[in-house]
Design a protein around this motif. Structure first.
Motif, short mmCIF file in Angstrom:
data_model
loop_
_atom_site.label_atom_id
_atom_site.label_comp_id
_atom_site.label_asym_id
_atom_site.label_seq_id
_atom_site.Cartn_x
_atom_site.Cartn_y
_atom_site.Cartn_z
N ILE A 101 0.84 -1.18 0.00
CA ILE A 101 0.00 0.00 0.00
C ILE A 101 0.88 1.24 0.00
O ILE A 101 1.92 1.28 0.66
N ARG A 102 0.47 2.25 -0.73
CA ARG A 102 1.24 3.48 -0.78
C ARG A 102 1.31 4.10 0.62
O ARG A 102 0.30 4.17 1.33
N ASP A 103 2.50 4.51 1.01
CA ASP A 103 2.71 5.05 2.35
C ASP A 103 1.81 6.26 2.62
O ASP A 103 1.57 7.07 1.73
N GLY A 104 1.36 6.35 3.86
CA GLY A 104 0.64 7.54 4.29
C GLY A 104 -0.85 7.53 4.06
O GLY A 104 -1.50 8.56 4.21
N TRP A 105 -1.41 6.36 3.69
CA TRP A 105 -2.84 6.31 3.39
C TRP A 105 -3.65 5.59 4.47
O TRP A 105 -4.88 5.58 4.40
N PHE A 106 -3.01 4.98 5.44
CA PHE A 106 -3.72 4.26 6.49
C PHE A 106 -3.11 4.58 7.85
O PHE A 106 -1.89 4.73 7.96
N PRO A 107 -3.96 4.66 8.87
CA PRO A 107 -3.42 4.76 10.22
C PRO A 107 -2.86 3.42 10.66
O PRO A 107 -3.27 2.37 10.17
N SER A 158 -13.39 -5.49 2.14
CA SER A 158 -13.18 -4.41 1.19
C SER A 158 -14.07 -3.22 1.52
O SER A 158 -13.66 -2.06 1.40
N GLY A 159 -15.31 -3.51 1.95
CA GLY A 159 -16.26 -2.45 2.22
C GLY A 159 -15.85 -1.52 3.34
O GLY A 159 -16.25 -0.35 3.36
N ILE A 160 -15.04 -2.00 4.30
CA ILE A 160 -14.60 -1.13 5.39
C ILE A 160 -13.22 -0.54 5.16
O ILE A 160 -12.81 0.37 5.88
N THR A 161 -12.51 -1.02 4.17
CA THR A 161 -11.12 -0.61 3.97
C THR A 161 -10.99 0.89 3.74
O THR A 161 -10.14 1.56 4.35
N ARG A 162 -11.82 1.44 2.86
CA ARG A 162 -11.73 2.87 2.58
C ARG A 162 -12.13 3.70 3.80
O ARG A 162 -11.63 4.80 4.00
N ARG A 163 -13.05 3.17 4.62
CA ARG A 163 -13.46 3.90 5.82
C ARG A 163 -12.37 3.89 6.89
O ARG A 163 -12.27 4.81 7.70
N VAL A 164 -11.57 2.86 6.90
CA VAL A 164 -10.44 2.81 7.84
C VAL A 164 -9.32 3.72 7.38
O VAL A 164 -8.60 4.31 8.19
N SER A 165 -9.17 3.88 6.08
CA SER A 165 -8.06 4.66 5.52
C SER A 165 -8.26 6.15 5.77
O SER A 165 -9.26 6.59 6.33
N TYR A 166 -7.32 6.94 5.30
CA TYR A 166 -7.42 8.39 5.38
C TYR A 166 -8.19 8.98 4.19
O TYR A 166 -8.17 10.19 3.96
N GLN A 167 -8.86 8.12 3.42
CA GLN A 167 -9.63 8.58 2.28
C GLN A 167 -10.72 9.54 2.74
O GLN A 167 -11.43 9.30 3.72
N ARG A 168 -10.89 10.66 2.03
CA ARG A 168 -11.95 11.60 2.35
C ARG A 168 -13.30 10.99 2.00
O ARG A 168 -13.46 10.36 0.95
N ASN A 169 -14.28 11.16 2.86
CA ASN A 169 -15.62 10.64 2.62
C ASN A 169 -16.24 11.29 1.39
O ASN A 169 -16.05 12.47 1.13
N GLY A 170 -17.01 10.50 0.64
CA GLY A 170 -17.74 11.02 -0.51
C GLY A 170 -16.92 11.21 -1.76
O GLY A 170 -17.43 11.72 -2.76
N GLU A 171 -15.66 10.81 -1.75
CA GLU A 171 -14.80 10.97 -2.92
C GLU A 171 -14.54 9.61 -3.55
O GLU A 171 -14.28 8.64 -2.86
N TYR A 172 -14.63 9.53 -4.88
CA TYR A 172 -14.32 8.27 -5.55
C TYR A 172 -12.88 8.23 -6.02
O TYR A 172 -12.34 7.16 -6.27
N LYS A 173 -12.22 9.39 -6.13
CA LYS A 173 -10.80 9.42 -6.42
C LYS A 173 -10.04 9.46 -5.11
O LYS A 173 -10.60 9.60 -4.03
N ARG A 174 -8.71 9.30 -5.19
CA ARG A 174 -7.89 9.20 -3.99
C ARG A 174 -7.53 10.59 -3.48
O ARG A 174 -6.61 11.25 -3.98
N TYR A 175 -8.28 11.03 -2.47
CA TYR A 175 -8.00 12.28 -1.78
C TYR A 175 -7.95 12.00 -0.30
O TYR A 175 -8.87 11.42 0.27
N GLU A 220 -6.68 12.62 14.32
CA GLU A 220 -7.87 12.28 15.09
C GLU A 220 -8.53 10.99 14.59
O GLU A 220 -9.46 10.50 15.22
N HIS A 221 -8.07 10.48 13.47
CA HIS A 221 -8.73 9.34 12.82
C HIS A 221 -8.24 8.04 13.45
O HIS A 221 -7.12 7.60 13.20
N ASP A 222 -9.08 7.43 14.29
CA ASP A 222 -8.68 6.24 15.03
C ASP A 222 -9.82 5.21 15.01
O ASP A 222 -10.42 4.91 16.03
N PRO A 223 -10.14 4.66 13.83
CA PRO A 223 -11.29 3.76 13.72
C PRO A 223 -11.07 2.44 14.44
O PRO A 223 -9.95 1.94 14.53
#
Length: 450
Positions: free
Chosen positions: A151-157, A191-208, A217-220
């Protein structure tokens, strides 16, 4: 996250349909997540009410019947395949995105519920304690894995990434004890929870990513997210599996629909009785980046590599890795496309990008003509995007190029898009503060095959 357990009611349109033109195709406020349609999000997903209504209509007209086959060359998350199974049809599909193939198979193939419940219990047994151990081991510096996701560095806590990977390893073991179908269901849940665990911004389909200050503060809680998602998904699968005929087949080809009849394990010619599909609006780089959306979920939950997922957007229609030669005659075969290209050139617009995309799209039309039985319907659900502030009349281009191949036009049905995971504005010139309109409506172009 909304509770998905309320969505198990089957929303099939009741009663006969006398004419397709009389249907309100917007389906405003309709529940689009009933049954297994609610298992996993996907960008620009065709709502299930479209294939449901079309299949109801063509069954009532005697054009198709139970036991026939529906084909979708752009499977996405499997909307057409699921509705085909619900209507008593076999389903076949293509997609170049491995996550799309995973989702289509998971959503459309019913499961043995006794086996599913047993496997779920085995998967959850002791999992909370193990994830706590992973967290403690990470914190004291003793955590070791033989493999780690690329995984690309810096995208997951951390240690949440390690916890996700631990669940993936458990699912791998479940697959050896039960079946690939059961494991696929769990992979889809992960897979369904992976993006919610990541630092991905909600509501975006591209990688932001979230801003750096919000990442702190993101500690799921990975276990709570997974357990909740799994509970909802089991309820949806239970309702679906109780409704559909388990003897039907779903075949999904992880292969290019531009060469669907020529690939290894190719789709057979004249094997489909109806086609219902929603093609990409344009090249993935500038419209819907399916590969970006799918990248981390497919690597963590599936068996996909980093380079494989990075290439998904490049090998889509009009992508940089397409090896097809330009077809200049397309502008003659479709007057709407010819006029569009002329305007793009006058505006110094992205004429070459438009030509590459339509060239690839045309190849799919030709393959569908081979796969679909003569005289049977093909429904193309298309949106008219803009390029360099020029509207692309995709519905007219679709009709005219299909007619050049030999299809006959049956009807074009306009519909508004009340909700979709898409940006409604963009900045085509990449100038700060400058925006242009994007897709807010679609057309269902129905052609009869040669």
């Amino acid at each position: 996250m909304p509770d998905k357990t309320h969505q198990v009611t089957f929303n099939s349109l009741s009663g006969s349909i006398e004419a397709l033109e009389d249907v309100d195709w917007t389906f405003k406020s309709a529940d689009t997540g009933y049954l297994t349609h609610g298992l996993h999000s996907y960008p620009a997903r065709m709502i299930p009410q479209i294939p449901d209504t079309l299949l109801n209509y063509y069954k009532s007209e005697g054009v198709i019947s139970e036991g026939d086959t529906v084909y979708d060359p752009f499977s996405g998350s499997g909307t057409t395949a699921v509705e085909g199974r619900l209507h008593g049809l076999h389903a076949e599909a293509n997609d170049v995105n491995p996550l799309a193939c995973l989702l289509t198979l998971t959503k459309s193939i019913p499961l043995d519920l006794v086996e599913l419940n047993s496997a779920r219990d085995d998967l959850l047994d002791g999992l909370a304690d193990e994830l706590r151990t992973v967290r403690h081991s990470y914190e004291d510096g003793t955590l070791e894995f033989d493999e780690v996701p690329e995984i690309r560095d810096g995208w997951f806590p951390e240690p949440q990434l390690q916890e996700l990977w631990h669940i993936r390893q458990r699912i791998d073991r479940i697959e050896t004890e039960y079946s690939d179908q059961i494991a696929r269901f769990f992979r889809t849940t992960l897979s369904g929870i992976t993006r919610r665990v990541s630092y991905q911004r909600n509501g975006e389909y591209k990688r932001y990513r979230l801003p750096e200050e919000k990442r702190e503060e993101h500690d799921p809680d990975v276990f709570d997210l997974f357990q909740s998602e799994l509970s909802d998904n089991v309820a949806l699968m239970r309702s679906y599996s109780e409704k559909v005929d388990h003897s039907l087949n779903t075949a999904v080809h992880y292969a290019d629909s531009r060469t669907a009849t020529e690939n290894e394990n190719a789709v057979e010619e004249e094997s489909a009785d109806i086609v219902i599909t929603s093609p990409p609006y344009g090249d993935h780089r500038t419209t819907v980046a399916y590969g970006q959306f799918s990248q981390d979920p497919a690597i963590i939950a599936g068996d996909c590599g980093y380079d494989e997922m990075k290439d998904v957007d490049k090998i889509g229609l009009g992508g940089s890795k397409s090896d097809l030669e330009p077809i200049e005659a397309l502008e003659d075969w479709s007057s709407a496309f010819g006029a569009t290209m002329e305007t793009l050139r006058e505006n110094d617009g992205r004429a070459e990008d438009a030509l590459n995309f339509v060239r690839d799209y045309f190849e799919v039309m030709k393959e569908v003509a081979k796969i679909l039985k003569s005289g049977q319907p093909a429904a193309w659900v298309v949106a008219n995007r803009t390029m360099s502030r020029v509207n692309i009349p995709t519905h007219l281009i679709t009709r005219e190029l299909c007619e050049h191949i030999g299809y006959e036009h049956e009807v074009t049905l306009p519909r508004e898009i009340p909700t979709k995971t898409l940006p409604w504005e963009n900045a085509p010139e990449n100038v700060e503060g400058t925006k242009g309109d994007l897709m807010a409506n679609e057309n269902i172009v129905i052609m009869r095959s040669p």
